[in-house]
Design a protein around this motif. Structure first.
Motif, PDB file in Angstrom:
ATOM      1  N   UNK A  41       0.228 -25.647   9.489  1.00 43.24           N
ATOM      2  CA  UNK A  41       1.359 -26.324   8.873  1.00 43.24           C
ATOM      3  C   UNK A  41       0.913 -27.580   8.127  1.00 43.24           C
ATOM      4  N   UNK A  42       1.751 -28.000   7.176  1.00 36.84           N
ATOM      5  CA  UNK A  42       1.538 -29.279   6.526  1.00 36.84           C
ATOM      6  C   UNK A  42       1.706 -30.395   7.548  1.00 36.84           C
ATOM      7  N   UNK A  43       0.835 -31.412   7.501  1.00 37.31           N
ATOM      8  CA  UNK A  43       0.928 -32.459   8.521  1.00 37.31           C
ATOM      9  C   UNK A  43       1.635 -33.711   8.031  1.00 37.31           C
ATOM     10  N   UNK A  44       2.018 -33.774   6.751  1.00 34.47           N
ATOM     11  CA  UNK A  44       2.806 -34.904   6.266  1.00 34.47           C
ATOM     12  C   UNK A  44       4.270 -34.659   6.625  1.00 34.47           C
ATOM     13  N   UNK A  45       4.868 -35.571   7.367  1.00 32.17           N
ATOM     14  CA  UNK A  45       6.270 -35.410   7.760  1.00 32.17           C
ATOM     15  C   UNK A  45       7.200 -36.339   6.991  1.00 32.17           C
ATOM     16  N   UNK A  46       6.658 -37.318   6.278  1.00 31.78           N
ATOM     17  CA  UNK A  46       7.428 -38.152   5.352  1.00 31.78           C
ATOM     18  C   UNK A  46       6.450 -38.885   4.445  1.00 31.78           C
ATOM     19  N   UNK A  47       6.758 -38.924   3.145  1.00 31.14           N
ATOM     20  CA  UNK A  47       7.816 -38.182   2.461  1.00 31.14           C
ATOM     21  C   UNK A  47       7.416 -36.735   2.245  1.00 31.14           C
ATOM     22  N   UNK A  48       8.423 -35.882   1.998  1.00 34.49           N
ATOM     23  CA  UNK A  48       8.175 -34.454   1.823  1.00 34.49           C
ATOM     24  C   UNK A  48       8.778 -33.972   0.505  1.00 34.49           C
ATOM     25  N   UNK A  49       8.445 -32.759   0.142  1.00 33.96           N
ATOM     26  CA  UNK A  49       8.937 -32.133  -1.076  1.00 33.96           C
ATOM     27  C   UNK A  49      10.460 -32.220  -1.151  1.00 33.96           C
ATOM     28  N   UNK A  50      11.127 -31.818  -0.066  1.00 29.57           N
ATOM     29  CA  UNK A  50      12.585 -31.806  -0.046  1.00 29.57           C
ATOM     30  C   UNK A  50      13.200 -33.015   0.623  1.00 29.57           C
ATOM     31  N   UNK A 235      16.776 -31.517   0.075  1.00 26.45           N
ATOM     32  CA  UNK A 235      17.124 -30.130   0.382  1.00 26.45           C
ATOM     33  C   UNK A 235      17.687 -29.978   1.792  1.00 26.45           C
ATOM     34  N   UNK A 236      18.825 -29.266   1.885  1.00 25.75           N
ATOM     35  CA  UNK A 236      19.389 -28.843   3.168  1.00 25.75           C
ATOM     36  C   UNK A 236      19.247 -27.331   3.291  1.00 25.75           C
ATOM     37  N   UNK A 237      19.272 -26.838   4.508  1.00 24.51           N
ATOM     38  CA  UNK A 237      19.027 -25.415   4.746  1.00 24.51           C
ATOM     39  C   UNK A 237      20.331 -24.621   4.705  1.00 24.51           C
ATOM     40  N   UNK A 238      20.239 -23.348   4.250  1.00 25.58           N
ATOM     41  CA  UNK A 238      21.390 -22.457   4.218  1.00 25.58           C
ATOM     42  C   UNK A 238      21.150 -21.213   5.054  1.00 25.58           C
ATOM     43  N   UNK A 239      22.150 -20.350   5.144  1.00 25.26           N
ATOM     44  CA  UNK A 239      22.035 -19.175   6.019  1.00 25.26           C
ATOM     45  C   UNK A 239      20.972 -18.191   5.524  1.00 25.26           C
ATOM     46  N   UNK A 240      20.807 -18.027   4.214  1.00 30.34           N
ATOM     47  CA  UNK A 240      19.776 -17.123   3.710  1.00 30.34           C
ATOM     48  C   UNK A 240      18.370 -17.656   3.986  1.00 30.34           C
ATOM     49  N   UNK A 241      18.248 -18.972   4.175  1.00 29.23           N
ATOM     50  CA  UNK A 241      16.939 -19.596   4.405  1.00 29.23           C
ATOM     51  C   UNK A 241      16.505 -19.528   5.864  1.00 29.23           C
ATOM     52  N   UNK A 242      17.429 -19.245   6.775  1.00 27.41           N
ATOM     53  CA  UNK A 242      17.194 -19.509   8.193  1.00 27.41           C
ATOM     54  C   UNK A 242      17.244 -18.269   9.068  1.00 27.41           C
ATOM     55  N   UNK A 243      17.101 -17.079   8.492  1.00 27.80           N
ATOM     56  CA  UNK A 243      17.099 -15.860   9.299  1.00 27.80           C
ATOM     57  C   UNK A 243      15.794 -15.789  10.096  1.00 27.80           C
ATOM     58  N   UNK A 244      15.913 -15.427  11.333  1.00 33.58           N
ATOM     59  CA  UNK A 244      14.741 -15.316  12.205  1.00 33.58           C
ATOM     60  C   UNK A 244      14.308 -13.854  12.256  1.00 33.58           C
ATOM     61  N   UNK A 245      13.265 -13.529  11.502  1.00 34.75           N
ATOM     62  CA  UNK A 245      12.763 -12.157  11.466  1.00 34.75           C
ATOM     63  C   UNK A 245      11.820 -11.849  12.627  1.00 34.75           C
ATOM     64  N   UNK A 246      11.542 -12.837  13.465  1.00 34.84           N
ATOM     65  CA  UNK A 246      10.557 -12.637  14.532  1.00 34.84           C
ATOM     66  C   UNK A 246      10.997 -11.575  15.531  1.00 34.84           C
ATOM     67  N   UNK A 247      12.311 -11.401  15.679  1.00 37.78           N
ATOM     68  CA  UNK A 247      12.830 -10.453  16.662  1.00 37.78           C
ATOM     69  C   UNK A 247      13.066  -9.062  16.083  1.00 37.78           C
ATOM     70  N   UNK A 248      12.906  -8.929  14.766  1.00 40.01           N
ATOM     71  CA  UNK A 248      13.473  -7.746  14.119  1.00 40.01           C
ATOM     72  C   UNK A 248      12.459  -6.683  13.751  1.00 40.01           C
ATOM     73  N   UNK A 249      11.177  -6.919  14.028  1.00 37.32           N
ATOM     74  CA  UNK A 249      10.119  -6.013  13.605  1.00 37.32           C
ATOM     75  C   UNK A 249      10.124  -5.856  12.083  1.00 37.32           C
ATOM     76  N   UNK A 250      10.537  -6.929  11.382  1.00 36.68           N
ATOM     77  CA  UNK A 250      10.550  -6.907   9.923  1.00 36.68           C
ATOM     78  C   UNK A 250       9.126  -7.035   9.398  1.00 36.68           C
ATOM     79  N   UNK A 262       8.799 -26.863   8.057  1.00 34.12           N
ATOM     80  CA  UNK A 262       7.401 -27.268   7.969  1.00 34.12           C
ATOM     81  C   UNK A 262       6.994 -27.679   6.552  1.00 34.12           C
ATOM     82  N   UNK A 263       7.655 -27.138   5.533  1.00 34.40           N
ATOM     83  CA  UNK A 263       7.164 -27.300   4.169  1.00 34.40           C
ATOM     84  C   UNK A 263       8.090 -28.069   3.230  1.00 34.40           C
ATOM     85  N   UNK A 264       9.369 -28.145   3.543  1.00 32.28           N
ATOM     86  CA  UNK A 264      10.301 -28.735   2.586  1.00 32.28           C
ATOM     87  C   UNK A 264      10.996 -29.983   3.122  1.00 32.28           C
TER      88      UNK A 264
END
Length: 520
Positions: A41-50, A235-250, A262-264
């Motif tokens: 992960x990126x280790x800068x926590x402030x300031x960030x891209x978003x 930037x704030x997060x939306x529902x399309x940005x926050x789906x957890x595919x870890x459980x879905x075998x995607x 981690x990035x925005x």
């Protein structure tokens, strides 16, 4: 009748989804800077891209960079300023420019290192990428946050801010309406070009940045695309940005919320601009299990704000001395919450005199009032496949710490990205941006005379449009002259000069601004 219409809409959406799977995804190079893996992960926590910093050039502010202390578990001289290297880098345009920023001193707490910076007085007013390197023995770790630092001359009393929402990078649905403008992200790029011309103090983006089908492709595309902004974005997060595919075998098997965080930007944050305070909330405040999904399908597309987050929200409101309070999040609480928190988030806004709440999600313009709190929902950047609304963004005008304007046209319409846009216009005919500039000859630093031709097809006048001319350094006793514009700054990079020019343009008009060697 409503049941029948809803059923038809669902069938139509499924047909669109099936058709969209056959459409080609626009070609794009994956961004080198984004970190998908949790172990990298990126280790800068402030300031960030978003969540960038806006720092005064000649102020007594204490500019600092925050670093995640989990970066290393080895013993190293973290409090030695020579352990760290910090660079501000202007990477936009044909001229490369960077400045090493001195680290005055370093502090830490249980979770972060804080690098307090000494910003040089000669540093040009501009937007910069931030790069931090850490030297531990023979090991060098580095991390970069693009567009993370804006240096300004002063905070303005009269300025613009912009609200953008529901960009939906790699969302095939807009291609059904206008593939030629969806392909290559043309609609998003035209919006960014317009915003850069308008030169607001900042942009607020309230979620649904990506589609949610393949985060391994979509987030790198977003990361590259948004670097086209030449102004700070929050930037704030939306529902399309926050789906957890870890459980879905995607295919991806990753959590979109973690990639975003981690990035925005963090899921909750605040920033100040003079007397204005902005607060970003997370309306995808569900558990990891609740957010599980396959492709874009999830059981929790609606909003929720949990108790801990709402307590934090109240604490931020209770201690502020800001005279103008803006709040941004994705789901309108009046109609788009499926979980908890809609009543209390509105109650806190009333109790603590929030001035404005910015939301997205519905892909349509809306303005409503809850006592003295204004709720604005802005149309999507997509070509909406359901109600036919055009791609748009919203301009907010602030004067003397008061919000004085928020509609392009009454009673609720936001600014169209395309010429000849109107509600329910034929979306496949739109191609020409509503406000744009073209440089001739190419503004690549090789020409001593360059003209910017600006076209405004909108019904509003705009002042202080921003132009940037890159020209060769003139020989001795020669300089440049600008016509039809006001020079606000100029700096020399060695082989080139960069001239920053402001100009006004009337509604539905064209204008030319020229820079030329006055001794030619």
């Amino acid at each position: 009748m409503n049941i029948t219409n809803n059923f038809k809409n669902r069938i139509f959406f499924l047909m669109l989804f099936a058709a969209g799977l056959m459409l080609p995804v626009p070609a794009f190079n994956a961004a080198a800077g984004i970190k998908i893996s949790a172990s990298d992960k990126n280790f800068i926590t402030f300031p960030m891209f978003g969540m960038p910093a806006i720092w005064l050039k000649n102020s007594t502010d204490d500019p600092y960079v925050a670093i995640d202390s989990s970066l290393t578990d080895t013993d190293f001289p973290w409090n030695n300023s020579e352990t760290w290297s910090v660079f501000f880098r202007k990477s936009k345009g044909p001229v490369f420019f960077e400045e090493e920023i001195a680290v005055a001193y370093v502090e830490n707490d249980a979770s972060k290192y804080f690098l307090h910076l000494s910003i040089p007085q000669h540093l040009p007013v501009d937007l910069y990428d931030l790069e931090v390197s850490l030297k531990t023995g023979k090991t060098v770790c580095s991390s970069c946050q693009p567009n993370a630092v804006k240096i300004i001359e002063k905070r303005k009393d009269h300025y613009l801010a912009v609200h953008v929402t529901d960009i939906h990078v790699d969302d095939f649905r807009g291609s059904i309406r206008n593939y030629s403008e969806t392909e290559g992200y043309k609609a998003i790029k035209k919006m960014m070009h317009m915003v850069n011309l308008l030169d607001p103090e900042f942009v607020i983006i309230t979620g649904d940045h990506v589609f949610g089908m393949s985060y391994m492709k979509e987030y790198p595309h977003l990361y590259d695309l948004l670097q086209g902004f030449d102004v700070p974005i929050f930037m704030s997060i939306g529902n399309h940005d926050a789906i957890n595919h870890s459980y879905s075998m995607a295919i991806d098997n990753v959590d979109g919320l973690k990639i975003f965080e981690d990035n925005f930007a963090p899921l909750n944050f605040t920033f100040r601009y003079g007397a204005l305070k902005y607060i970003s909330l997370n309306t995808m405040d569900w558990s990891a299990l609740d957010r599980k999904g396959k492709s874009i399908f999830t059981m929790t597309p609606g909003g929720q704000t949990g108790t801990a987050q709402l307590d934090w929200f109240e604490s931020e409101l209770a201690v502020t001395d800001a005279s103008l309070i803006l709040v941004g999040y994705h789901h309108p609480p009046q109609n788009s919450f499926l979980g908890d928190g809609s009543y209390r988030v509105m109650e806190l806004a009333r109790e603590y005199n929030v001035d404005l709440v910015l939301t997205g999600h519905t892909h349509s313009d809306a303005v409503s009032f809850d006592d003295d709190v204004i709720y604005l929902t802005t149309a999507s950047l997509s070509f909406n496949e359901f109600d036919g609304s055009y791609p748009a963004f919203r301009i907010l005008e602030v004067q003397d710490n008061e919000l004085v304007s928020w509609n392009y046209e009454e009673p609720r319409w936001s600014v169209p990205v395309y010429m000849n846009s109107s509600p329910y216009s034929p979306l496949w005919n739109l191609s020409t941006p509503a406000l744009f500039s073209v440089y001739s000859p190419s503004n690549n630093g090789n020409h001593s005379t360059v003209t910017a031709s600006i076209t405004n097809s909108l019904v509003d006048n705009y002042s202080e449009l921003s132009l940037e001319f890159v020209v060769p350094v003139p020989s001795s006793n020669r300089t440049y002259k600008v016509t039809n514009g006001e020079v606000v700054d100029m700096y020399d990079t060695g082989a080139h000069q960069i001239w920053y020019v402001k100009t006004d343009i009337s509604a539905e008009s064209c204008k030319e601004v020229t820079i030329t060697d006055e001794n030619r």
